[in-house]
Design a protein around this motif. Structure first.
Motif, PDB file in Angstrom:
ATOM      1  N   GLU A  26       6.144  69.147  50.402  1.00 51.20           N
ATOM      2  CA  GLU A  26       6.184  67.751  49.972  1.00 51.20           C
ATOM      3  C   GLU A  26       5.728  67.622  48.521  1.00 51.20           C
ATOM      4  O   GLU A  26       6.358  66.918  47.730  1.00 51.20           O
ATOM      5  N   LYS A  27       4.663  68.318  48.160  1.00 52.95           N
ATOM      6  CA  LYS A  27       4.169  68.264  46.778  1.00 52.95           C
ATOM      7  C   LYS A  27       5.233  68.789  45.814  1.00 52.95           C
ATOM      8  O   LYS A  27       5.474  68.185  44.762  1.00 52.95           O
ATOM      9  N   ALA A  28       5.885  69.892  46.178  1.00 56.13           N
ATOM     10  CA  ALA A  28       6.926  70.457  45.320  1.00 56.13           C
ATOM     11  C   ALA A  28       8.070  69.467  45.145  1.00 56.13           C
ATOM     12  O   ALA A  28       8.613  69.312  44.047  1.00 56.13           O
ATOM     13  N   ALA A  29       8.441  68.792  46.228  1.00 54.68           N
ATOM     14  CA  ALA A  29       9.521  67.806  46.157  1.00 54.68           C
ATOM     15  C   ALA A  29       9.123  66.632  45.263  1.00 54.68           C
ATOM     16  O   ALA A  29       9.898  66.208  44.397  1.00 54.68           O
ATOM     17  N   LEU A  30       7.929  66.113  45.460  1.00 52.38           N
ATOM     18  CA  LEU A  30       7.470  64.996  44.632  1.00 52.38           C
ATOM     19  C   LEU A  30       7.357  65.413  43.164  1.00 52.38           C
ATOM     20  O   LEU A  30       7.783  64.673  42.273  1.00 52.38           O
ATOM     21  N   ASP A  31       6.802  66.597  42.920  1.00 54.59           N
ATOM     22  CA  ASP A  31       6.674  67.098  41.544  1.00 54.59           C
ATOM     23  C   ASP A  31       8.034  67.275  40.886  1.00 54.59           C
ATOM     24  O   ASP A  31       8.167  67.138  39.665  1.00 54.59           O
ATOM     25  N   ALA A 123      13.089  72.446  46.762  1.00 55.11           N
ATOM     26  CA  ALA A 123      11.953  71.783  47.395  1.00 55.11           C
ATOM     27  C   ALA A 123      12.383  71.059  48.674  1.00 55.11           C
ATOM     28  O   ALA A 123      11.679  71.105  49.685  1.00 55.11           O
ATOM     29  N   LEU A 124      13.535  70.405  48.637  1.00 52.30           N
ATOM     30  CA  LEU A 124      14.035  69.718  49.839  1.00 52.30           C
ATOM     31  C   LEU A 124      14.348  70.713  50.957  1.00 52.30           C
ATOM     32  O   LEU A 124      14.144  70.406  52.136  1.00 52.30           O
ATOM     33  N   ARG A 125      14.830  71.892  50.600  1.00 47.76           N
ATOM     34  CA  ARG A 125      15.054  72.917  51.630  1.00 47.76           C
ATOM     35  C   ARG A 125      13.727  73.313  52.277  1.00 47.76           C
ATOM     36  O   ARG A 125      13.646  73.497  53.494  1.00 47.76           O
ATOM     37  N   TRP A 126      12.678  73.416  51.474  1.00 54.66           N
ATOM     38  CA  TRP A 126      11.366  73.721  52.053  1.00 54.66           C
ATOM     39  C   TRP A 126      10.867  72.580  52.939  1.00 54.66           C
ATOM     40  O   TRP A 126      10.247  72.830  53.987  1.00 54.66           O
ATOM     41  N   VAL A 127      11.114  71.338  52.555  1.00 51.76           N
ATOM     42  CA  VAL A 127      10.752  70.201  53.418  1.00 51.76           C
ATOM     43  C   VAL A 127      11.494  70.325  54.746  1.00 51.76           C
ATOM     44  O   VAL A 127      10.905  70.149  55.827  1.00 51.76           O
ATOM     45  N   ALA A 128      12.784  70.646  54.690  1.00 49.92           N
ATOM     46  CA  ALA A 128      13.579  70.787  55.913  1.00 49.92           C
ATOM     47  C   ALA A 128      13.091  71.965  56.756  1.00 49.92           C
ATOM     48  O   ALA A 128      13.025  71.868  57.990  1.00 49.92           O
TER      49      ALA A 128
END
Length: 147
Positions: A26-31, A123-128
């Motif tokens: 989530e942090k990576a996606a927001l960043d 980042a979205l792939r990591w969220v998924a």
């Protein structure tokens, strides 16, 4: 249903690691500039596909608290057929489906993800990936979903 050990209690260190993975994703996606609602859409869409009532209830509530509308949540399974979602949100949803249906090549994913940067897509792939892990923990543990 038979009673199963709750994985979060049976192996708490592994569960804590899963939480840390989710937080870092989530942090990576927001960043990377991903909107908070897009992150919740990924979590909701993956949870819909996986049939995880526990995660659906949690992330729908989170999305509503962040300003999501019931109309958009209602049409989420048919997002491609609607005009409700921005190009970046459509990319996030395509990624959610790509990762959740990892065994099935998703036609058009690269076209859909052109609306986000490579860093946002990663980042979205990591969220998924992280929500899929939580779905499996909740479903295999038979987490209760009471009204």
């Amino acid at each position: 249903m038979s009673t199963r050990p709750l994985l979060n209690k049976a192996v708490p260190d592994a569960y804590k690691t899963t939480i840390a993975l989710s937080e870092q994703a989530e942090k990576a996606a927001l960043d990377a500039g991903v909107e908070p609602l897009a992150i919740e859409l990924v979590r909701i869409r993956a949870s819909q596909i996986n049939g995880c009532g526990y995660c659906l209830r949690m992330h729908v509530r989170d999305a509503l608290a962040k300003g999501e509308t019931t109309d958009r949540i209602a049409v989420l399974p048919a997002w491609r057929e609607t005009g409700y979602f921005s190009p970046a949100e459509r990319a996030a949803l395509a990624i959610a489906e790509e990762i959740t249906h990892i065994d099935t090549p998703m036609a058009g994913v690269d076209d859909e993800t052109a609306a986000v940067t490579d860093q946002q897509a990663a980042a979205l792939r990591w969220v998924a990936i992280s929500i899929n892990a939580f779905n499996r923990v909740a479903i295999s543990s038979h987490y209760a979903v009471k009204p």
